[in-house]
Design a protein around this motif. Structure first.
Motif, PDB file in Angstrom:
ATOM      1  N   HIS A 175      -4.610  -5.750   1.022  1.00  0.00           N
ATOM      2  CA  HIS A 175      -3.719  -4.709   1.522  1.00  0.00           C
ATOM      3  C   HIS A 175      -4.024  -4.519   3.010  1.00  0.00           C
TER       4      HIS A 175
ATOM      5  N   LYS B 180       0.141   2.549   7.061  1.00  0.00           N
ATOM      6  CA  LYS B 180       1.269   1.701   7.467  1.00  0.00           C
ATOM      7  C   LYS B 180       1.832   2.057   8.843  1.00  0.00           C
TER       8      LYS B 180
ATOM      9  N   PHE C 144       8.307   0.472   8.587  1.00  0.00           N
ATOM     10  CA  PHE C 144       8.262   0.081   7.186  1.00  0.00           C
ATOM     11  C   PHE C 144       9.253   0.937   6.406  1.00  0.00           C
TER      12      PHE C 144
ATOM     13  N   TYR D 127       7.616   2.164   0.875  1.00  0.00           N
ATOM     14  CA  TYR D 127       6.354   1.431   0.899  1.00  0.00           C
ATOM     15  C   TYR D 127       5.175   2.392   0.781  1.00  0.00           C
TER      16      TYR D 127
ATOM     17  N   VAL E 265      -0.161  -0.905   2.627  1.00  0.00           N
ATOM     18  CA  VAL E 265       0.832  -1.883   2.176  1.00  0.00           C
ATOM     19  C   VAL E 265       0.162  -3.139   1.616  1.00  0.00           C
TER      20      VAL E 265
ATOM     21  N   MET F 277       4.337  -7.059  -0.043  1.00  0.00           N
ATOM     22  CA  MET F 277       5.302  -6.172   0.599  1.00  0.00           C
ATOM     23  C   MET F 277       5.264  -6.342   2.115  1.00  0.00           C
TER      24      MET F 277
ATOM     25  N   TYR G 116       8.330  -7.446   4.560  1.00  0.00           N
ATOM     26  CA  TYR G 116       8.651  -6.726   5.801  1.00  0.00           C
ATOM     27  C   TYR G 116       8.784  -7.698   6.969  1.00  0.00           C
TER      28      TYR G 116
END
Length: 378
Positions: A51, A56, A66, A70, A74, A78, A82
């Motif tokens: 992660h 984020k 983002f 989300y 993150v 994912m 993005y």
């Protein structure tokens, strides 16, 4: 030979950031990327449970947030989605499988000449441009240190970029070499999947939780760095206690001082410390002396047998091998040499982004500064 306004080397997150910023300024560019995809470190060479280590909002690229759906931290899949959306939104089209072999400034034409080998055709292509942006990132070439007897090891040897999940290592004796954020999290993943996990931690380290990082981000606006360091160390001691009995020492210098002075990040604990305290992860405080078969002998005289070694020993940058004539912008390690805040600008239209160990947020700011500077010059 193809002439451009700007050439970007690298289609990782830094390269995508500068591409978007140039697009916003209507400045033509090309991106040369040695891999076959954008952000190859994330798409091809990152472990499954990864992660973003920071919230984020600190990891967004320029001009695109983002999605609100989300999570705060993150996950890898994912984040790569993005990035794919980012590329589509800004119509970024890297030229893949172009391995840059040289880049040199011509004083007569006032242009940068870049030679790149096309991995598909094997041919060397030549490009020239008024501006050259080095966006090859801090994590370029995986590094495994020389260890006496490593070639005799009877088990499996991996670099962290080859590790995907601990599920393949159940009941195996695995040694993790390197105690940065990747090493600590890979050790956690191994232990979670039933591997008999050991990790070498030789140097003193600061260990913080995500909540501590969030807290300090607020306090940074109000406290002097030295006071902030003292407060964070106190919090770490309260949360994690005395870690010396587990083989972990704290540095005498504060975590943010070390980040500022040496580029060393504090460790963000996502569960590894609990596994160390429970004995599910063993800390080995001595470095490897040599290897004989599957026995690893350490400098403290002890030896242990292992089935697998995972080297989380970082990367080397190769910019100095292909960038010719620059003695100002980048040092021998391929990182920015000038001091903040003008570390991103070199001479003769040379720039770098994402090479001051300032993370996504720093690279985003640098990309915007570079695009503004190029626009001003034009």
């Amino acid at each position: 030979m193809q002439e451009q306004v700007a050439i970007i080397v690298g289609a990782g997150t830094s390269g995508l950031a500068i591409a978007a910023c140039l697009s916003q300024q209507s400045i033509p560019y090309i991106i040369l990327e040695r891999e076959d995809c954008i952000a190859s470190l994330w798409k091809k060479y990152a472990y499954d449970r990864l992660h973003l280590h920071l919230a984020k909002e600190l990891c967004e690229l320029p001009y695109m947030s983002f999605p609100a759906s989300y999570p705060k931290y993150v996950p890898k899949n994912m984040f790569t989605q993005y990035l794919d959306d980012y590329v589509s939104h800004f119509k970024i089209s890297p030229m893949y499988q172009r391995n840059v072999e040289s880049a040199e400034y011509n004083e007569v034409s006032k242009r940068w000449f870049v030679k790149a080998r096309n991995a598909s055709s094997g041919e060397v292509e030549i490009y020239c441009a008024k501006f050259l942006v080095v966006a090859t990132g801090e994590t370029t070439n995986p590094y495994i240190p020389e260890v006496e007897g490593l070639n005799t090891f009877t088990g499996e040897v991996l670099h962290s970029t080859q590790f995907k999940s601990g599920k393949d290592f159940k009941n195996k004796n695995v040694l993790v070499v390197g105690s940065g954020n990747s090493g600590m999290e890979i050790a956690l993943d191994l232990a979670n999947h039933g591997a008999k996990t050991s990790i070498i931690i030789r140097s003193p380290i600061h260990i913080l939780s995500r909540e501590m990082m969030d807290f300090t981000r607020i306090l940074m606006k109000y406290l002097k760095p030295s006071l902030l360091d003292s407060l964070v160390v106190m919090l770490s001691k309260l949360v994690y206690g005395d870690l010396t009995k587990y083989g972990i020492r704290r540095p005498t210098e504060g975590p943010f001082y070390m980040k500022r002075m040496y580029g060393k990040y504090p460790l963000l604990d996502v569960g590894t410390c609990k596994k160390i305290k429970s004995g599910e992860i063993q800390v080995l405080p001595a470095e490897i002396l040599n290897i004989r078969g599957n026995d690893i002998i350490f400098k403290n005289g002890k030896s242990h047998p292992f089935d697998t070694i995972v080297f989380c020993t970082g990367f080397k940058r190769s910019t100095n091998l292909w960038l010719k004539g620059d003695d100002y912008l980048l040092n021998e390690n391929g990182l920015a040499k000038p001091n903040n805040p003008n570390h991103w600008k070199g001479k003769n239209g040379l720039y770098c982004v994402g090479l001051l160990q300032k993370g996504f947020y720093g690279a985003s700011t640098e990309a915007q500064n570079i695009a503004n500077d190029i626009k001003f010059i034009m």
